[in-house]
Scaffold this active site. Sequence first.
Site, PDB file in Angstrom:
ATOM      1  N   ARG A  70       3.531  12.589  -3.115  1.00 42.27           N
ATOM      2  CA  ARG A  70       2.132  12.880  -3.102  1.00 42.27           C
ATOM      3  C   ARG A  70       1.353  12.027  -2.096  1.00 42.27           C
ATOM      4  O   ARG A  70       0.528  12.738  -1.281  1.00 42.27           O
ATOM      5  CB  ARG A  70       1.542  12.427  -4.577  1.00 42.27           C
ATOM      6  CG  ARG A  70       1.514  13.255  -5.422  1.00 42.27           C
ATOM      7  CD  ARG A  70       1.728  12.607  -6.798  1.00 42.27           C
ATOM      8  NE  ARG A  70       2.947  12.027  -6.909  1.00 42.27           N
ATOM      9  CZ  ARG A  70       4.240  12.433  -7.324  1.00 42.27           C
ATOM     10  NH1 ARG A  70       4.114  13.851  -7.879  1.00 42.27           N
ATOM     11  NH2 ARG A  70       5.423  12.013  -7.193  1.00 42.27           N
ATOM     12  N   THR A  71       1.718  10.917  -1.779  1.00 45.36           N
ATOM     13  CA  THR A  71       0.993   9.961  -0.795  1.00 45.36           C
ATOM     14  C   THR A  71       1.199  10.707   0.591  1.00 45.36           C
ATOM     15  O   THR A  71       0.333  11.031   1.468  1.00 45.36           O
ATOM     16  CB  THR A  71       1.353   8.670  -0.862  1.00 45.36           C
ATOM     17  OG1 THR A  71       1.300   8.024  -2.161  1.00 45.36           O
ATOM     18  CG2 THR A  71       0.423   7.788  -0.068  1.00 45.36           C
ATOM     19  N   LYS A 100      18.204   0.171  13.999  1.00 43.29           N
ATOM     20  CA  LYS A 100      18.749  -0.709  15.075  1.00 43.29           C
ATOM     21  C   LYS A 100      18.304  -2.017  14.990  1.00 43.29           C
ATOM     22  O   LYS A 100      18.652  -2.849  15.934  1.00 43.29           O
ATOM     23  CB  LYS A 100      18.181  -0.071  16.539  1.00 43.29           C
ATOM     24  CG  LYS A 100      18.433   1.636  16.434  1.00 43.29           C
ATOM     25  CD  LYS A 100      18.030   1.834  18.092  1.00 43.29           C
ATOM     26  CE  LYS A 100      18.172   3.432  17.903  1.00 43.29           C
ATOM     27  NZ  LYS A 100      17.385   3.775  19.244  1.00 43.29           N
ATOM     28  N   ARG A 121       4.111   3.050   4.278  1.00 38.89           N
ATOM     29  CA  ARG A 121       4.522   2.365   3.020  1.00 38.89           C
ATOM     30  C   ARG A 121       5.751   1.586   3.381  1.00 38.89           C
ATOM     31  O   ARG A 121       6.575   2.033   4.355  1.00 38.89           O
ATOM     32  CB  ARG A 121       5.090   3.684   2.308  1.00 38.89           C
ATOM     33  CG  ARG A 121       5.853   3.270   1.128  1.00 38.89           C
ATOM     34  CD  ARG A 121       5.737   4.538   0.024  1.00 38.89           C
ATOM     35  NE  ARG A 121       4.518   4.829  -0.695  1.00 38.89           N
ATOM     36  CZ  ARG A 121       4.377   5.595  -1.665  1.00 38.89           C
ATOM     37  NH1 ARG A 121       5.270   6.194  -2.125  1.00 38.89           N
ATOM     38  NH2 ARG A 121       3.488   5.623  -2.216  1.00 38.89           N
ATOM     39  N   HIS A 149      -1.840  -0.685  -3.564  1.00 39.19           N
ATOM     40  CA  HIS A 149      -1.572   0.767  -3.216  1.00 39.19           C
ATOM     41  C   HIS A 149      -2.992   1.445  -3.353  1.00 39.19           C
ATOM     42  O   HIS A 149      -3.477   2.197  -4.192  1.00 39.19           O
ATOM     43  CB  HIS A 149      -0.754   1.720  -4.232  1.00 39.19           C
ATOM     44  CG  HIS A 149      -0.460   3.081  -3.777  1.00 39.19           C
ATOM     45  ND1 HIS A 149      -1.036   3.685  -2.711  1.00 39.19           N
ATOM     46  CD2 HIS A 149       0.510   3.989  -4.329  1.00 39.19           C
ATOM     47  CE1 HIS A 149      -0.484   4.894  -2.466  1.00 39.19           C
ATOM     48  NE2 HIS A 149       0.478   4.995  -3.264  1.00 39.19           N
TER      49      HIS A 149
HETATM   50  C1  NCD Z   1       3.171   5.637  -6.981  1.00 31.49           C
HETATM   51  C2  NCD Z   1       3.896   4.586  -5.832  1.00 31.49           C
HETATM   52  O1  NCD Z   1       4.576   4.827  -5.041  1.00 31.49           O
HETATM   53  O2  NCD Z   1       3.462   3.489  -6.145  1.00 31.49           O
HETATM   54  N1  NCD Z   1       3.309   6.778  -6.476  1.00 31.49           N
HETATM   55  C3  NCD Z   1       2.360   7.513  -6.029  1.00 31.49           C
HETATM   56  O3  NCD Z   1       2.043   6.921  -4.863  1.00 31.49           O
HETATM   57  N2  NCD Z   1       1.688   8.234  -6.488  1.00 31.49           N
HETATM   58  C4  NCD Z   1       3.682   5.417  -8.523  1.00 31.49           C
HETATM   59  C5  NCD Z   1       5.176   5.234  -8.751  1.00 31.49           C
HETATM   60  O4  NCD Z   1       6.079   5.607  -7.902  1.00 31.49           O
HETATM   61  O5  NCD Z   1       5.656   4.927  -9.724  1.00 31.49           O
END
Ligand code: NCD
Length: 325
Positions: A70-71, A100, A121, A149
């Site tokens: 999703r993100t 590397k 991320r 997040h």
């Molecule tokens: C979440 C995350 O990555 O923290 N997912 C997301 O970004 N929608 C929740 C999860 O992975 O459980």
Amino acid sequence: MPTKLGHILETQQFKDRKLLDELYFLADEMRLFDKENLGLLERYKCKRNALPCKPRRKILANVFYEPSTRTRFSFESAMRSLGGDVISTESAGIFSSAAKGESLPDSIRVIGGYADVIVLRHPEEGAAKMAARYSRVPVINAGDGPGQHPTQALLDRCTIKRERGTTDNLNVGMLGDLKNGRTVRSLTYLLAQEDNIRFHFISPQELKMRNDIIQYLEEHNISFEEVPGEALKDVARNLDVLYVTRIQKERFKNPEEYEKLKGCYVVDHNVIDVMPGDSIIMHPLPKIDEIAPEVDYDKRAAYFRQSDNGKYVRMALLKMILDGS
Ligand code: NCD
């Protein structure tokens, strides 16, 4: 004056409700623009020499050292709908120079030369803050290990507002892995500023909310209770919002501990049957086994609408970061 945003690292940055209103107003506009299929930058006409010419498209770099559906896709879809471009690495630990041995600061210094904004991320808590120190361009924290997040929390708040009409006077239940779940951490900090909010943290003993948040709520006199997973049904009766999370398997050092906790709570018809008719069930997704499939068909299940909202809130954020709104 339109607001211009910089780095987005944690939800404590969003203390100003006017700013949140501005963001969500813009997200609604983005929803309309997107439906009409208009690229905002396409509409821009360069006046120089009275000739129509296009400015360089802005570029977003998606730099993901951990999995994402999703993100990553919603940031990509958001940027493309705004008329911008996207460069990305989806398994940066394997496919970028990190494999590397390149340090995160060096990678960020380099990527800043190719992009106007970096979406990062990373498995380590604090990675986005560290990256921001070395970056020439704004960094958006798309999840730093079990830390935060923030953009998920912003879209979660947008969902509550759209579904319930308000973010005040709510009983919000947070269920599951509250220790390792970065979404519940960011959302708690963000919702803590609403009027008369009452948090109900429902989790196994091993996965309780960490002390930084508990302390924050105590210091700010915000009402909360911590209850064991078995009390889910009792608490659910009074909830306006039930925010469910999966157990964050990837954060367990010892796989046996995960196996012991796996499946220890589930939201099924027994739970939703006692919930108020106007309550909503949210989940940042992915869901594994903590929500029974029958719940998907209940109108109170808001999680797929929630993921749709992600695109528009991220469009609004990108617009505010790249142009000012
Ligand atoms: C979440 C995350 O990555 O923290 N997912 C997301 O970004 N929608 C929740 C999860 O992975 O459980």
